[in-house]
Design a protein around this motif. Sequence first.
Motif, PDB file in Angstrom:
ATOM      1  N   LEU A   1      10.875  -2.538  36.455  1.00 54.88           N
ATOM      2  CA  LEU A   1      10.427  -1.781  35.278  1.00 54.88           C
ATOM      3  C   LEU A   1      11.359  -0.591  35.128  1.00 54.88           C
ATOM      4  CD1 LEU A   1       8.390  -0.755  33.082  1.00 54.88           C
ATOM      5  CD2 LEU A   1       7.148   0.341  34.947  1.00 54.88           C
ATOM      6  N   ILE A   2      12.049  -0.520  33.997  1.00 57.58           N
ATOM      7  CA  ILE A   2      13.006   0.559  33.760  1.00 57.58           C
ATOM      8  C   ILE A   2      12.380   1.569  32.810  1.00 57.58           C
ATOM      9  CG2 ILE A   2      15.282   1.139  32.840  1.00 57.58           C
ATOM     10  CD1 ILE A   2      16.206  -1.638  33.649  1.00 57.58           C
ATOM     11  N   PHE A   3      12.337   2.817  33.249  1.00 57.21           N
ATOM     12  CA  PHE A   3      11.770   3.910  32.456  1.00 57.21           C
ATOM     13  C   PHE A   3      12.908   4.793  31.954  1.00 57.21           C
ATOM     14  CE2 PHE A   3      10.382   8.407  32.407  1.00 57.21           C
ATOM     15  CZ  PHE A   3       9.368   8.342  31.461  1.00 57.21           C
ATOM     16  N   ALA A   4      12.931   5.045  30.648  1.00 63.81           N
ATOM     17  CA  ALA A   4      13.946   5.906  30.040  1.00 63.81           C
ATOM     18  C   ALA A   4      13.515   7.362  30.165  1.00 63.81           C
ATOM     19  CB  ALA A   4      14.166   5.529  28.578  1.00 63.81           C
ATOM     20  N   GLY A   5      14.143   8.090  31.093  1.00 69.47           N
ATOM     21  CA  GLY A   5      13.815   9.492  31.303  1.00 69.47           C
ATOM     22  C   GLY A   5      14.604  10.409  30.388  1.00 69.47           C
ATOM     23  N   SER A   6      14.336  11.711  30.496  1.00 77.12           N
ATOM     24  CA  SER A   6      14.930  12.701  29.602  1.00 77.12           C
ATOM     25  C   SER A   6      15.426  13.913  30.374  1.00 77.12           C
ATOM     26  CB  SER A   6      13.894  13.163  28.565  1.00 77.12           C
ATOM     27  OG  SER A   6      14.331  14.319  27.875  1.00 77.12           O
ATOM     28  N   GLY A   7      16.539  14.481  29.902  1.00 78.01           N
ATOM     29  CA  GLY A   7      17.045  15.721  30.480  1.00 78.01           C
ATOM     30  C   GLY A   7      16.089  16.881  30.324  1.00 78.01           C
ATOM     31  N   ASN A   8      15.179  16.786  29.360  1.00 85.15           N
ATOM     32  CA  ASN A   8      14.187  17.846  29.168  1.00 85.15           C
ATOM     33  C   ASN A   8      13.208  17.937  30.333  1.00 85.15           C
ATOM     34  OD1 ASN A   8      13.893  19.373  26.320  1.00 85.15           O
ATOM     35  ND2 ASN A   8      14.963  17.423  26.032  1.00 85.15           N
ATOM     36  N   GLU A   9      13.179  16.930  31.186  1.00 87.00           N
ATOM     37  CA  GLU A   9      12.291  16.974  32.343  1.00 87.00           C
ATOM     38  C   GLU A   9      12.768  17.978  33.385  1.00 87.00           C
ATOM     39  OE1 GLU A   9      11.271  13.116  33.999  1.00 87.00           O
ATOM     40  OE2 GLU A   9      11.979  12.170  32.157  1.00 87.00           O
ATOM     41  N   VAL A  10      14.051  18.311  33.345  1.00 84.84           N
ATOM     42  CA  VAL A  10      14.638  19.205  34.360  1.00 84.84           C
ATOM     43  C   VAL A  10      15.450  20.306  33.677  1.00 84.84           C
ATOM     44  CG1 VAL A  10      14.678  17.610  36.291  1.00 84.84           C
ATOM     45  CG2 VAL A  10      16.524  17.535  34.634  1.00 84.84           C
ATOM     46  N   GLY A  11      14.867  20.921  32.666  1.00 83.90           N
ATOM     47  CA  GLY A  11      15.607  21.900  31.885  1.00 83.90           C
ATOM     48  C   GLY A  11      15.871  23.222  32.581  1.00 83.90           C
ATOM     49  N   ARG A  12      15.208  23.478  33.689  1.00 82.89           N
ATOM     50  CA  ARG A  12      15.410  24.726  34.431  1.00 82.89           C
ATOM     51  C   ARG A  12      16.078  24.406  35.764  1.00 82.89           C
ATOM     52  NH1 ARG A  12      15.000  26.770  30.424  1.00 82.89           N
ATOM     53  NH2 ARG A  12      13.609  28.407  29.676  1.00 82.89           N
ATOM     54  N   ALA A  13      17.373  24.658  35.831  1.00 81.63           N
ATOM     55  CA  ALA A  13      18.150  24.276  37.010  1.00 81.63           C
ATOM     56  C   ALA A  13      17.824  25.164  38.204  1.00 81.63           C
ATOM     57  CB  ALA A  13      19.641  24.369  36.700  1.00 81.63           C
ATOM     58  N   LEU A  14      17.505  24.534  39.330  1.00 77.24           N
ATOM     59  CA  LEU A  14      17.342  25.240  40.598  1.00 77.24           C
ATOM     60  C   LEU A  14      18.643  25.236  41.388  1.00 77.24           C
ATOM     61  CD1 LEU A  14      13.853  23.842  41.665  1.00 77.24           C
ATOM     62  CD2 LEU A  14      14.372  25.897  40.330  1.00 77.24           C
TER      63      LEU A  14
END
Length: 313
Positions: free
Chosen positions: A118-131
């Motif tokens: 099962l392939i899920f299309a993720g988003s860069g908005n999930e990690v918008g605050r860089a640690l």
Amino acid sequence: MAPEENVLITGAAGFGGSALTRSLLALGYRVTGLDVVPPSHAALLVRELSHPKFRYLWKSIQDIQPGDIEGHSVVAHLAAQPDTPMAFESPRYTVMQNIEGTISLLEAVRRAGCVSRLIFAGSGNEVGRALYLPMDEDHPLTPHNPYGFSKAAAELAVWAWYRSYGVPSIVMSTGVVIGPDMRREVFIFKWLWNALHGKPIIVEGGKQTRDVTLIDDVVRAWVRAIQAPGDLVVGQKFYVGYGEERTIDDLASLCCEAVGSSVPMEYVGYRPGEEGQREAFSTEKARKTLGHTPKVSPTEAIALTADWVRSLG
């Protein structure tokens, strides 16, 4: 010889779903496309609707059943409410589509018991605050707006069903994906359209960054994930953007250059939560594991998209 897999694509009538559908049909796969768009309005699939190896399932992701999954060895989950601005105005609807829809799919896949990935299309908005930079696949999810939250929660659900029930999951995340037939609410399209028609470009903020990738490169990565040995990809996450961080200011200038325009840029405030957003992703894992290297730079991708926007008249 044609591949044996039958692939179910949710959100098949959209930008990414239709592009993946065309690519898989060209490779000989059988494809079922699920979408809420009526088939008579599925303009991006107008040729595929009559393809002998394509079946269109006019249905909401929330109502998907195990019977819809049966017979498919691969599911590509692209159905979503994909626009950040709409999530500001309709956060509950966004949650319903992106989180509840994903859980409905996960349950159907779990109960069907026939899916190998099962392939899920993720988003860069999930990690918008860089640690830390660059952000790799182990970076914690740090969403900064309602849309990012909805995608992050959906990704967490994918991993929970993978750990609990063995749903064979793969996450493929990108930044901004552009190209012919792209969504017209994305800022790149709006800027190119305005520049071509002598209207100002509206820049929200300016110093936040994006990773811009051509749809063709993203689809190639998805296909590689479908074709790779399962033990290499199941249970893994991959960033499959271009891997180049560009400021919004830079991208606005590239849009003007692509159409040969010098329209004014009008600066307004940042979207809520967006000041400080970074899309500085490492694509090393995709290169090493999938053998995937993007071919088209952001500059070239914008130029190709500009040609398509120009053709719209």
